[in-house]
Design a protein around this motif. Structure first.
Motif, PDB file in Angstrom:
ATOM      1  N   THR A  40      16.850  36.733  34.917  1.00  0.00           N
ATOM      2  CA  THR A  40      17.500  38.051  34.917  1.00  0.00           C
ATOM      3  C   THR A  40      17.205  38.872  33.675  1.00  0.00           C
ATOM      4  OG1 THR A  40      19.518  37.071  33.998  1.00  0.00           O
ATOM      5  CG2 THR A  40      19.382  37.277  36.396  1.00  0.00           C
ATOM      6  N   TYR A 126      11.702  44.908  39.116  1.00  0.00           N
ATOM      7  CA  TYR A 126      12.837  43.978  39.195  1.00  0.00           C
ATOM      8  C   TYR A 126      14.012  44.559  38.428  1.00  0.00           C
ATOM      9  CZ  TYR A 126      15.477  39.600  38.960  1.00  0.00           C
ATOM     10  OH  TYR A 126      16.446  38.637  39.072  1.00  0.00           O
ATOM     11  N   ALA A 250      15.061  32.094  43.384  1.00  0.00           N
ATOM     12  CA  ALA A 250      14.674  33.331  42.701  1.00  0.00           C
ATOM     13  C   ALA A 250      13.549  34.063  43.416  1.00  0.00           C
ATOM     14  CB  ALA A 250      14.257  33.012  41.270  1.00  0.00           C
ATOM     15  N   THR A 253      14.576  36.976  45.747  1.00  0.00           N
ATOM     16  CA  THR A 253      15.460  38.025  45.236  1.00  0.00           C
ATOM     17  C   THR A 253      14.657  39.053  44.450  1.00  0.00           C
ATOM     18  OG1 THR A 253      15.940  36.766  43.218  1.00  0.00           O
ATOM     19  CG2 THR A 253      17.411  36.445  45.090  1.00  0.00           C
ATOM     20  N   ASN A 254      15.135  40.275  44.453  1.00  0.00           N
ATOM     21  CA  ASN A 254      14.436  41.340  43.726  1.00  0.00           C
ATOM     22  C   ASN A 254      15.334  42.045  42.718  1.00  0.00           C
ATOM     23  OD1 ASN A 254      16.134  42.700  45.440  1.00  0.00           O
ATOM     24  ND2 ASN A 254      14.541  43.924  46.436  1.00  0.00           N
ATOM     25  N   SER A 255      16.489  41.450  42.435  1.00  0.00           N
ATOM     26  CA  SER A 255      17.386  42.030  41.437  1.00  0.00           C
ATOM     27  C   SER A 255      18.300  40.942  40.903  1.00  0.00           C
ATOM     28  CB  SER A 255      18.227  43.166  42.030  1.00  0.00           C
ATOM     29  OG  SER A 255      19.167  42.651  42.964  1.00  0.00           O
ATOM     30  N   TRP A 256      18.889  41.216  39.755  1.00  0.00           N
ATOM     31  CA  TRP A 256      19.765  40.216  39.158  1.00  0.00           C
ATOM     32  C   TRP A 256      21.045  40.047  39.971  1.00  0.00           C
ATOM     33  CZ3 TRP A 256      24.599  41.017  36.705  1.00  0.00           C
ATOM     34  CH2 TRP A 256      25.026  42.342  36.632  1.00  0.00           C
ATOM     35  N   THR A 257      21.479  41.106  40.648  1.00  0.00           N
ATOM     36  CA  THR A 257      22.698  41.005  41.452  1.00  0.00           C
ATOM     37  C   THR A 257      22.495  40.086  42.651  1.00  0.00           C
ATOM     38  OG1 THR A 257      22.040  43.025  42.620  1.00  0.00           O
ATOM     39  CG2 THR A 257      23.522  43.285  40.764  1.00  0.00           C
ATOM     40  N   SER A 258      21.354  40.224  43.319  1.00  0.00           N
ATOM     41  CA  SER A 258      21.096  39.363  44.478  1.00  0.00           C
ATOM     42  C   SER A 258      20.868  37.920  44.056  1.00  0.00           C
ATOM     43  CB  SER A 258      19.882  39.882  45.265  1.00  0.00           C
ATOM     44  OG  SER A 258      18.730  39.965  44.451  1.00  0.00           O
ATOM     45  N   LEU A 259      20.326  37.710  42.860  1.00  0.00           N
ATOM     46  CA  LEU A 259      20.127  36.335  42.383  1.00  0.00           C
ATOM     47  C   LEU A 259      21.470  35.675  42.086  1.00  0.00           C
ATOM     48  CD1 LEU A 259      18.271  34.053  41.651  1.00  0.00           C
ATOM     49  CD2 LEU A 259      17.970  35.052  39.380  1.00  0.00           C
ATOM     50  N   ALA A 262      22.729  34.604  45.278  1.00  0.00           N
ATOM     51  CA  ALA A 262      21.966  33.469  45.800  1.00  0.00           C
ATOM     52  C   ALA A 262      22.397  32.142  45.187  1.00  0.00           C
ATOM     53  CB  ALA A 262      20.471  33.690  45.551  1.00  0.00           C
TER      54      ALA A 262
END
Length: 524
Positions: A40, A126, A250, A253-259, A262
């Motif tokens: 992130t 990202y 990881a 995912t394409n963003s820290w929020t979605s990670l 996840a």
């Protein structure tokens, strides 16, 4: 002669074989929440970030011209490509930008003055916490601070968990940690205020600490003998498995929020499988909860084929055991370990080793991004495999060698010296991939540190008397976590050179190895 509870549970059997892997699985999300900072906080690439222009130039804004007119050149890549210093802008940047004849980069001179940029424009593919909270330039130290908050949460969570288990059973504390971990983890990914992000990272870490601290208590209680040694040591393996799995989450995912989502949602499965995790029978008996303890002991007798060990007057026997456990004195308080003069030198060495190796172990994990983000997923798998190998080596030494501390120390000294060789690897190595060679030299030390940490976790209590074992483990563990808080800041020294953090961690491993060689092997 084993007591009634031990006779029913046995040292290890099918009942433990079902429960132990389920407890181990709780380590996996803990690794994810620790390692998430690696994904992130990607370093901005050239052109992904620049100082935001004032509103007066936004009407007919030319991005390329603004960058050329505003930012000094930091490095020349080739004749047509430059690396800009996005932390600073020329004081006369508006004049340069509005000059219709200006079509080239501004070269710094005695008459060009710069000032720090305060607001940035991000165009990264990202969406990271770097872009979310502007953690660049003067705010760059706030990035390791988020990780330090997580580590402080682990420290605080371990201390609170020990107090909560005076009244809350280990199994119920595990469930509490699982629920709050899922909830706090999901919320963390959608916080847009930096201070709240710090707070929630701390809370998530506390929840993780609740779960695996309580799990460790159950593992200690339901196993005996050499099986307990192996079970406690291999508990660390599932942390490494979590590291290996992390790239698989990881990559989608394409963003820290979605990670964050996840890694926060899968732990909900732990809540489902929690029903098959037993509680600590000895803890329940000590609290006078004999009927609950009876349920688990009968279950153990069924699976381990020890029904013949259950006496006719089982309830009365359990009540007697419970009453005897209730009047037994509590283990010595953790600070009294220093009164045991015969173990004083070992305790000093243990505390130093815990501090050094906790810092090196987690630091070498967080430092994996310094080897290049293009191969980050591969490097994460390599790190996880190195940890697995190191833990198995540690278990082998524990089980087979009377000089385990000496050999572990020598292993770390040699591996640390090998890690220093990364500095002399030439830019081009014939017939060998240079990145692979760098990772090899670095990961040998990672394996040696993992070997030592597994040994510390498993064998710390061996070096003090029985009534001080719990205090020694508690003191050493918390000291190690306290020292670990400096690790993110050591990792941030990568800006001074790619191998600076690795050199620091390898040095800690060498010093720790020297300390280990002086530990007396005899049990007090």
């Amino acid at each position: 002669m084993p007591d009634l509870v031990s006779s029913i549970m046995k040292e290890f059997g099918p009942w433990q074989l079902r429960a132990v892997p389920l407890i181990y699985m709780c380590k996996i999300p803990a690794a994810w929440f620790m390692a998430i900072l690696i994904y992130t906080t990607p370093d901005p690439k050239n052109g992904e970030i620049y100082c935001k222009p004032p509103p007066s130039v936004s009407a007919h804004f030319n991005e390329t011209k603004w960058i050329m007119a505003s930012h000094p050149i930091k490095d020349v890549v080739n004749s047509t490509e430059f690396t800009i210093d996005y932390c600073y802008v020329f004081e006369d940047n508006l004049e340069f930008y509005n000059d219709p004849n200006r079509t080239s980069w501004i070269q710094p001179s005695n008459i060009t003055r710069t000032k720090g940029c305060t607001v940035f424009e991000h165009h990264a593919d990202y969406n990271s916490i770097i872009t979310q909270f502007d953690l660049v330039c003067s705010r760059s130290l706030l990035t390791p601070t988020t990780q330090a908050a997580h580590v402080f949460g682990v420290l605080l969570g371990g201390i609170i968990a020990a107090q909560l288990m005076r009244t809350i059973s280990p199994r119920n504390l595990m469930l509490l940690g699982m629920y709050t971990q899922v909830m706090c983890g999901c919320i963390t990914g959608y916080i847009i205020i930096y201070e709240m992000h710090i707070l929630l990272r701390l809370l998530v870490a506390m929840c993780c600490a609740f779960t695996y601290t309580a799990g460790s208590v159950i593992l200690n209680d339901i196993t005996e003998g050499k099986y307990k040694t192996a079970t406690i040591c291999l508990h660390e393996q599932f942390w490494s498995i979590g590291v290996i799995i992390m790239p698989g989450l990881a990559i989608f995912t394409n963003s820290w929020t979605s990670l964050y989502a996840a890694i926060s949602i899968p732990p909900f499965l732990l809540i489902i499988i929690h029903r098959w995790i037993p509680d600590s029978p000895r803890w329940l008996l000590k609290q006078g909860r004999t009927q609950e303890a009876k349920v688990y002991l009968l279950e153990a007798a069924k699976y381990n084929n020890t029904r013949n060990c259950i006496p006719i007057y089982f309830d009365e026997q359990l009540k007697s055991i419970s009453e005897a456990a209730a009047v037994q004195p509590e283990p010595d308080l953790w600070w009294t370990i220093w009164k045991e003069r015969s173990a004083f030198n070992n305790l000093v060495r243990l505390h130093l080793a815990w501090g050094l190796f906790c810092t090196a172990y987690y630091g070498m994990l967080l430092n994996v991004s310094s080897y290049g983000r293009d191969k980050l997923n591969i490097h994460m798998v390599v790190v996880g495999v190195s940890e697995l190998i190191g833990t198995f080596i540690g278990l082998y030494l524990i089980m087979t060698s009377k000089q385990k501390w000496l050999w572990c120390g020598v292993f770390n000294i040699v591996a640390g010296l090998i890690a220093f060789n990364t500095w002399i690897i030439p830019p081009e190595v014939p017939f060998i991939n240079r990145d692979a060679l760098v990772m090899l030299t670095a990961m040998i030390s990672k394996a040696s540190v993992s070997c030592c940490l597994a040994m510390l976790v498993t064998c710390t209590g061996e070096l003090v008397s029985a009534n001080k074992k719990a205090g020694a483990v508690y003191s050493c563990t918390n000291w190690g976590r306290f020292c670990f808080m400096v690790t993110p800041y050591i990792v941030s020294t990568v800006k001074f050179g790619q191998f600076v953090p690795l050199t620091a961690f390898a040095s800690l491993a060498i010093i720790g190895g020297m300390i280990l060689t002086g530990i007396v092997n005899e049990t007090v």
